[in-house]
Design an enzyme around this catalytic site. Structure first.
Site, mmCIF file in Angstrom:
data_model
loop_
_atom_site.group_PDB
_atom_site.id
_atom_site.type_symbol
_atom_site.label_atom_id
_atom_site.label_comp_id
_atom_site.label_asym_id
_atom_site.label_seq_id
_atom_site.Cartn_x
_atom_site.Cartn_y
_atom_site.Cartn_z
ATOM 1 N N HIS A 55 0.838 -1.207 0.000
ATOM 2 C CA HIS A 55 0.000 0.000 0.000
ATOM 3 C C HIS A 55 0.872 1.256 0.000
ATOM 4 O O HIS A 55 0.581 2.233 0.685
ATOM 5 C CB HIS A 55 -0.939 0.001 1.213
ATOM 6 C CG HIS A 55 -1.965 -1.105 1.181
ATOM 7 N ND1 HIS A 55 -3.240 -0.922 0.695
ATOM 8 C CD2 HIS A 55 -1.872 -2.408 1.564
ATOM 9 C CE1 HIS A 55 -3.905 -2.078 0.794
ATOM 10 N NE2 HIS A 55 -3.093 -2.994 1.303
ATOM 11 N N ASP A 104 0.345 -5.897 4.907
ATOM 12 C CA ASP A 104 -0.581 -6.861 4.309
ATOM 13 C C ASP A 104 -0.619 -6.666 2.796
ATOM 14 O O ASP A 104 -0.173 -5.649 2.273
ATOM 15 C CB ASP A 104 -1.985 -6.669 4.882
ATOM 16 C CG ASP A 104 -2.532 -5.282 4.580
ATOM 17 O OD1 ASP A 104 -1.794 -4.317 4.819
ATOM 18 O OD2 ASP A 104 -3.683 -5.156 4.110
ATOM 19 N N GLU A 105 -1.158 -7.658 2.106
ATOM 20 C CA GLU A 105 -1.413 -7.604 0.662
ATOM 21 C C GLU A 105 -0.185 -7.147 -0.125
ATOM 22 O O GLU A 105 -0.255 -6.248 -0.970
ATOM 23 C CB GLU A 105 -2.610 -6.670 0.374
ATOM 24 C CG GLU A 105 -3.909 -7.173 0.978
ATOM 25 C CD GLU A 105 -5.095 -6.289 0.642
ATOM 26 O OE1 GLU A 105 -6.150 -6.835 0.274
ATOM 27 O OE2 GLU A 105 -4.972 -5.053 0.752
ATOM 28 N N VAL A 106 0.949 -7.769 0.134
ATOM 29 C CA VAL A 106 2.177 -7.410 -0.561
ATOM 30 C C VAL A 106 3.068 -8.647 -0.645
ATOM 31 O O VAL A 106 3.091 -9.480 0.262
ATOM 32 C CB VAL A 106 2.918 -6.263 0.166
ATOM 33 C CG1 VAL A 106 3.356 -6.680 1.565
ATOM 34 C CG2 VAL A 106 4.111 -5.777 -0.643
ATOM 35 N N TRP A 164 -7.548 -10.051 9.778
ATOM 36 C CA TRP A 164 -8.488 -9.513 8.795
ATOM 37 C C TRP A 164 -9.089 -10.576 7.896
ATOM 38 O O TRP A 164 -9.996 -10.290 7.114
ATOM 39 C CB TRP A 164 -7.833 -8.423 7.948
ATOM 40 C CG TRP A 164 -6.719 -8.867 7.042
ATOM 41 C CD1 TRP A 164 -5.427 -9.090 7.397
ATOM 42 C CD2 TRP A 164 -6.792 -9.123 5.635
ATOM 43 N NE1 TRP A 164 -4.683 -9.470 6.310
ATOM 44 C CE2 TRP A 164 -5.494 -9.493 5.204
ATOM 45 C CE3 TRP A 164 -7.813 -9.055 4.696
ATOM 46 C CZ2 TRP A 164 -5.205 -9.808 3.883
ATOM 47 C CZ3 TRP A 164 -7.528 -9.375 3.376
ATOM 48 C CH2 TRP A 164 -6.233 -9.741 2.979
#
Length: 873
Positions: free
Chosen positions: A467, A509-511, A551
Site C-alpha cells: 500500500h 498486508d497484501e504485498v 483480517w
C-alpha cells in the site's frame, strides 16, 4: 344550580345522541361507531375558555405536533421550553372540564398531530359529575380522535392526586377517592379504547396518598418542581424512548431502585482526590452543556445535593483498571472506580442516565469491559477527512467507551502524513485524490491529545511495504529496495521522536515480500525506539512480539500461539456491510471467537475502508453504517458474549437470539434519537418485521420464470412457509458463504424464492420505505444496475399486488470504477421510495430469483438479498 342541570342535560344529549353504528373504532368495547361532533352552547363556558380557544384556532397548522391538552394544570406549563422542543404545543385551558375538551377537540384533530397527551377530569369532580360520566367523556374523546385522526397517538394521563393541607380548593381536594376510582377505570380500559395510559398519580403521591407537598402551594396546582417531575415521567412517551434510560453499552450489572436524584437547582460535584480533578471538570462541562447549574467542591460536607467521584476498590473479573461502581439515590450519586479511566467510563454512563436533564433514576451499577481493546479504524489515506470530522467520531467513541482509534493515513492513493525530512511525500502531484490534503505535525498531535483526554489511544498506521505506491511516486524508489528501506527507517525515527504514542502499526498486508530483511529490521528499529508494533494478519514475516490484527478467517492459527497477542477485525469492515445487516452481524459476533478477552485475545477493531472515491468527506459517513456499526461494536466488545459463528440473520421472532437483538435495537434507536440529531445514522427499526419465505422453485436458469406465489389464486394463509425470517434486510445467501450464514440453510443455484409480510397502516397514506436488492460495497468496482431493474437478478416487489417500480438510476449501466463516486446506488443514500398504503393490513411480496452464485468477477459478487423497511422519524 339551574345552569348546572341544563349543562348536564345538554352533556347527556351530546354524548348519547351523536352515535350511529358503523364499522369504526368504538366507544364501548366490542361496539363500533361513527361519531358525529356537535358543539355545545358558548354560554356554558367561561370567557377565558373562549379567549384561549379562539387563540388556538388562529394559530398556524404545523406538522408532527405533540399536544398537551387539559385544564389549568396543563395550562400552567411552558411545555416547549420544558422539553426544548417547539413541536410541543400547550392546549390547556384553566377551569376546563371533560365536556369542554369534547367541545373543542376538533381544533386538535384538524392539525393531525403526532401525539396528544390528555389530562382532564379534576374540575368535573367538584361539579359532582360521576366518575363514570367523566370516564365516558374521556373515552369518547379517545374514540373521536382515533376516528378522525387515526395516526395520532393518544396518551391519557391519570388524574393527579390532591392535598388539603393548604385548606384551599376544598371542592377539589376532597375528591381523593373518586380520583383513584377514575384512574383505575382509565388504566383498565386503555387497550379497549386505543390509548396509552400514563400513571402520574403514584409518583406524585406522598406516603399518605396525597399530592407531595413540595410540588404544590395550594394542594391542587403545581409548582416548578412538580412540572419537572411531570416531564421526567412522560419524557419517554414524548420522544418514543424506553421507560428507563437505554444505557449503551449495557452495564454488566444493573439494578433499578425506587426514587430519583434531582438535577435542578445547583448540583455539587465532589472529589477529594486531585487525581480526579480532570474528570470532575469533564462532568461539570457536560452538565452545563445540558443547561444544569454545577459547582465543584472537595468535601461532601459542603454539599447538600451532590455527585461524588472517588477512587476505591471495585471488584471485576477482568480489566479492573476500567471498572467502576455507580450508585444513584435520592440525595446523592457516588461513582467509584479503580482508576481515573474507570471514573471517566462511569461518567459516560451517568450522562446517559441524565437523559431528560431533570432527574436521574435511582440505580446501582457495577461495570467493566469484557475486552481490553475496543477500537474503531478510519482510512483517511484513500479519502481525506478533516480534523473536525475525525473529532466528531472520536467524541462518539468516548461516549460509548471505545478506547482505540486506529488511524490509517498512508496508502497507494496518497501519503497524508507530514514528514519534515521528506516533505515531497505530501506534495499534491503525488496524490491521486484530495490532492494537497494531509495531516500536519500539529494536526496529528492535536488528534493524539484529543484522544488522550478521552482515554483513547491513537494507533497510527504507516503501511509498509505494501500500500505504498504514493511513497514510490514521491521518493522514486520502492520501499523494499535498499535505498527505500533506509528512507523508511528515517521516517520511523522521525515519527517516533515526534509523536507520543505507544504503538506503531506497520501494516504489511497484501504485498509480496521481496526483501526478507525489510520487516525484521523495521520492527527491531521501532521497538528499540520504545514503540510496540502491530501488523495485519495475514501479513509479512513478523516476529512473535508483533501484535496481529486479524483480517481474514484463515488467520485463526494465530490464536493458538501463546506468544502472540492479537486483535480481531475479521468481517468487521463496515464498508462491506448493508446498514441493517451491519448491526445484526456485529451484535451477534463473538470477538476473537470468545465471550471475553484474555492476555492474548486483546479485543477488536471495527473498520471503515472506503476504497471508492467519495464526492465529499461526509459521504463516508452517509454511505457506511459508521455510527450504527460503531455502537453495535461498542456493545459487543464491552459486554462480551455473542453467538458462535458468523451470521447475517436476526433469527426467528421468538427465539432467544431475536429477543436479545430486539432489546438491543430498542436501546440503539434511543441513542440515535437522543444523541445523533443532525448526524448520519443510517439505521431504522427492523426487528418488528417478520417474513414468510416460500420456496425453493426451480427456475432452471430463467430468472424471469413465474411461480405459484405470483398467481392470483395463491393463498399465503393456507401455504406453509419454508422459513420465518425477521428483519428489514434479509440475506438469502451471503456472498461470503459459508463463512457467514443467511436465511436459507442450504441454498442452491437456479432457484427462486418469495418473501411475504404484512404491514399495518392506521389510515390511507403515503409512506417512505428503504428498498434495495444489492448493497454496494464501498470497496469494489461494482457495476451500476441496468435501467428499469432493481438488480441483475430480476428481483421484483409488490405492495398490495401493485408492482413497485425501481428507481430511475442516475447512472444506469455504469461499469464499476473506484474513481467514480457512488451517487444513488444504495437505498440509504438515495431518496426513499414512496408507497401508497391503504388503511389496515398491506401485503408486501418480494420475488428473489438467483442463477449462479458465481459473480461476473470478484468486483461483482452475487448479493442475493433484499431490503424493505419503513423509514420513520
Amino acid at each position: 344550580m339551574k345552569k348546572q342541570i341544563v349543562f348536564l342535560v345538554l352533556l347527556l344529549v351530546f354524548f348519547s345522541a351523536n352515535a350511529q353504528q358503523k364499522k369504526v373504532s368504538g366507544l364501548v368495547p366490542g361496539t363500533v361507531f361513527v361519531l358525529k361532533k356537535t358543539t355545545l352552547p358558548d354560554s356554558l363556558f367561561s370567557t377565558y375558555y373562549h379567549q384561549r380557544l379562539t387563540h388556538f384556532r388562529s394559530l398556524p397548522i404545523t406538522k408532527n405536533d405533540i399536544v398537551f391538552i387539559g385544564n389549568s394544570i396543563t395550562d400552567g406549563a411552558e411545555w416547549s421550553e420544558l422539553f426544548a422542543d417547539n413541536r410541543i404545543k400547550n392546549r390547556g385551558i384553566s377551569g376546563d372540564i371533560s365536556a369542554g375538551v369534547l367541545n373543542r377537540i376538533d381544533e386538535i384533530i384538524i392539525r393531525k398531530p403526532a401525539k396528544v397527551f390528555l389530562l382532564i377530569g379534576t374540575n368535573d369532580l367538584p361539579r359532582n359529575t360521576s366518575t363514570d360520566s367523566i370516564f365516558k367523556n374521556i373515552t369518547k374523546i379517545a374514540a373521536y380522535l382515533k376516528q378522525e385522526s387515526p395516526s395520532t397517538k393518544l396518551y391519557v394521563q391519570s388524574i393527579l392526586p390532591v392535598n388539603d393541607v393548604y385548606k384551599k380548593f376544598g371542592g377539589h381536594t376532597s375528591k381523593g377517592e373518586q380520583i383513584k376510582q377514575l384512574n383505575a377505570s382509565l388504566k383498565q380500559n386503555a387497550t379497549a379504547f386505543n390509548y396509552t395510559y400514563i400513571d402520574l398519580h403514584t409518583p406524585f403521591c406522598d406516603q399518605n396518598g396525597k399530592l407531595i407537598k413540595e410540588f404544590t402551594n395550594d394542594g391542587l396546582h403545581l409548582k416548578g418542581e412538580g412540572y419537572l417531575m411531570w416531564k421526567h415521567l412522560v419524557y419517554p412517551y414524548v420522544f418514543d424512548l424506553e421507560s428507563k434510560p437505554s444505557l449503551l453499552p449495557k452495564p454488566q450489572q444493573l439494578k433499578w431502585n425506587n426514587g430519583y436524584f434531582s438535577l435542578t437547582g445547583v448540583t455539587t460535584i465532589v472529589t477529594d482526590n486531585p487525581a480526579l480533578a480532570k474528570e470532575a471538570l469533564v462532568l461539570k462541562n457536560a452538565m452545563e452543556q445540558k443547561g444544569l447549574n454545577v459547582k465543584l467542591a472537595n468535601k461532601v460536607s459542603d454539599a447538600a445535593n451532590y455527585i461524588q467521584l472517588r477512587l476505591g476498590k471495585v471488584a471485576s473479573p477482568q480489566n479492573q483498571s476500567e471498572a467502576y461502581h455507580l450508585e444513584t439515590a435520592k440525595d446523592k450519586i457516588v461513582l467509584t472506580a479503580n482508576s481515573s479511566q474507570g471514573v471517566f467510563n462511569g461518567i459516560q454512563t451517568l450522562l446517559q442516565l441524565m437523559r431528560d436533564n431533570v432527574f436521574v433514576d435511582a440505580a446501582e451499577i457495577t461495570d467493566w469491559p469484557a475486552f481490553a481493546w475496543r477500537g474503531f479504524m478510519v482510512d483517511v489515506g484513500r479519502n481525506f477527512q478533516s480534523v473536525k470530522l475525525l473529532k466528531q467520531q472520536i467524541d462518539a467513541m468516548a461516549a460509548y467507551k471505545l478506547n482505540i482509534f486506529h488511524f490509517h493515513p498512508t496508502e497507494d492513493i496518497a501519503w497524508r502524513l507530514q514528514s519534515k525530512l521528506y516533505p515531497q511525500l505530501t506534495n499534491p502531484e503525488f496524490m491521486l485524490r484530495d490532492k494537497g490534503e494531509y495531516y500536519t505535525e500539529s494536526d496529528l498531535k492535536e488528534l493524539i491529545n484529543y484522544c488522550k483526554e478521552r482515554y483513547i489511544t491513537l494507533v497510527p498506521e504507516i503501511d509498509m511495504p505494501g500500500h505504498s505506491a504514493a511513497f514510490k511516486r514521491a521518493m522514486g524508489v520502492d520501499m523494499q529496495s535498499d535505498e527505500g528501506l533506509e528512507i523508511v527507517k528515517n521516517i520511523i525515527k522521525e515519527f517516533c521522536a515526534t509523536y507520543d504514542v505507544p504503538y506503531l502499526h506497520l501494516g504489511a498486508d497484501e504485498v509480496k515480500i521481496t526483501n526478507q530483511k525489510f520487516l525484521p529490521e523495521v520492527i527491531a528499529l521501532t521497538e528499540s525506539l520504545g514503540k510496540k508494533v502491530i501488523g495485519w494478519e495475514p501479513g509479512g514475516n513478523f516476529t512473535d512480539s508483533v501484535i496481529r490484527q486479524l483480517w481474514m478467517e484463515g488467520a485463526t492459527k494465530v490464536s493458538k500461539n501463546q506468544n502472540i497477542k492479537y486483535l480481531d477485525s475479521r468481517h468487521l469492515y463496515l464498508n462491506h456491510m448493508d446498514p441493517l445487516e451491519s448491526v445484526v452481524t456485529i451484535f451477534n459476533r463473538q470477538i476473537c471467537n470468545l465471550t471475553e478477552g484474555n492476555e492474548n485475545a486483546l479485543g477488536g477493531i471495527v473498520c471503515v475502508w472506503n476504497d471508492r472515491a467519495v464526492a465529499n468527506e461526509e459521504d463516508v459517513m452517509t454511505m457506511n453504517p459508521v455510527y450504527p456499526g460503531m455502537l453495535a461494536f461498542a456493545e459487543r466488545s464491552w459486554r462480551g458474549g455473542g453467538n458462535a459463528g458468523w451470521t447475517a440473520t436476526i433469527g426467528e421472532r421468538d427465539s432467544e437470539r431475536a429477543i436479545a437483538f430486539t432489546e438491543f435495537e430498542n436501546r440503539l434507536l434511543d441513542q440515535k434519537k437522543q444523541y445523533f440529531k443532525g448526524l448520519d445514522f443510517n439505521y431504522v427499526k427492523q426487528a418488528n418485521l417478520v417474513w414468510d419465505i416460500y420456496g425453493p422453485f426451480d427456475n432452471k436458469g430463467d430468472l424471469t420464470k413465474t411461480f405459484a406465489p405470483e398467481k392470483p389464486k395463491f393463498n399465503a394463509s393456507k401455504e406453509k412457509p419454508m422459513y420465518k425470517a425477521t428483519g428489514g434486510t434479509l440475506v438469502m445467501r451471503h456472498w461470503w458463504a459459508p463463512l457467514i450464514s443467511g436465511v436459507i440453510e442450504q441454498p442452491k443455484e437456479n432457484t427462486t424464492w418469495y418473501a411475504q409480510t404484512q404491514i399495518w397502516s392506521d389510515e390511507d397514506k403515503q409512506q417512505e420505505f428503504w428498498i434495495g436488492f444489492n448493497n454496494f460495497s464501498r470497496s469494489m468496482n461494482t457495476d451500476s444496475p441496468v435501467a428499469g431493474t432493481w438488480n441483475n437478478l430480476n428481483s421484483l416487489i409488490w405492495v398490495n399486488n401493485e408492482l413497485v417500480n425501481p428507481p430511475i438510476w442516475k447512472r444506469p449501466n455504469q461499469k464499476g470504477d473506484l474513481e467514480i463516486p457512488l451517487i444513488d446506488e444504495g437505498y440509504e443514500f438515495r431518496e426513499p421510495t414512496k408507497i401508497t398504503l391503504k388503511k389496515g393490513w398491506n401485503t408486501v411480496r418480494v420475488k428473489l430469483p438467483v442463477g449462479s452464485f458465481k459473480g461476473s468477477n470478484w468486483q461483482n459478487p452475487v448479493k442475493w438479498m433484499f431490503t424493505f423497511v419503513e423509514v420513520s422519524e
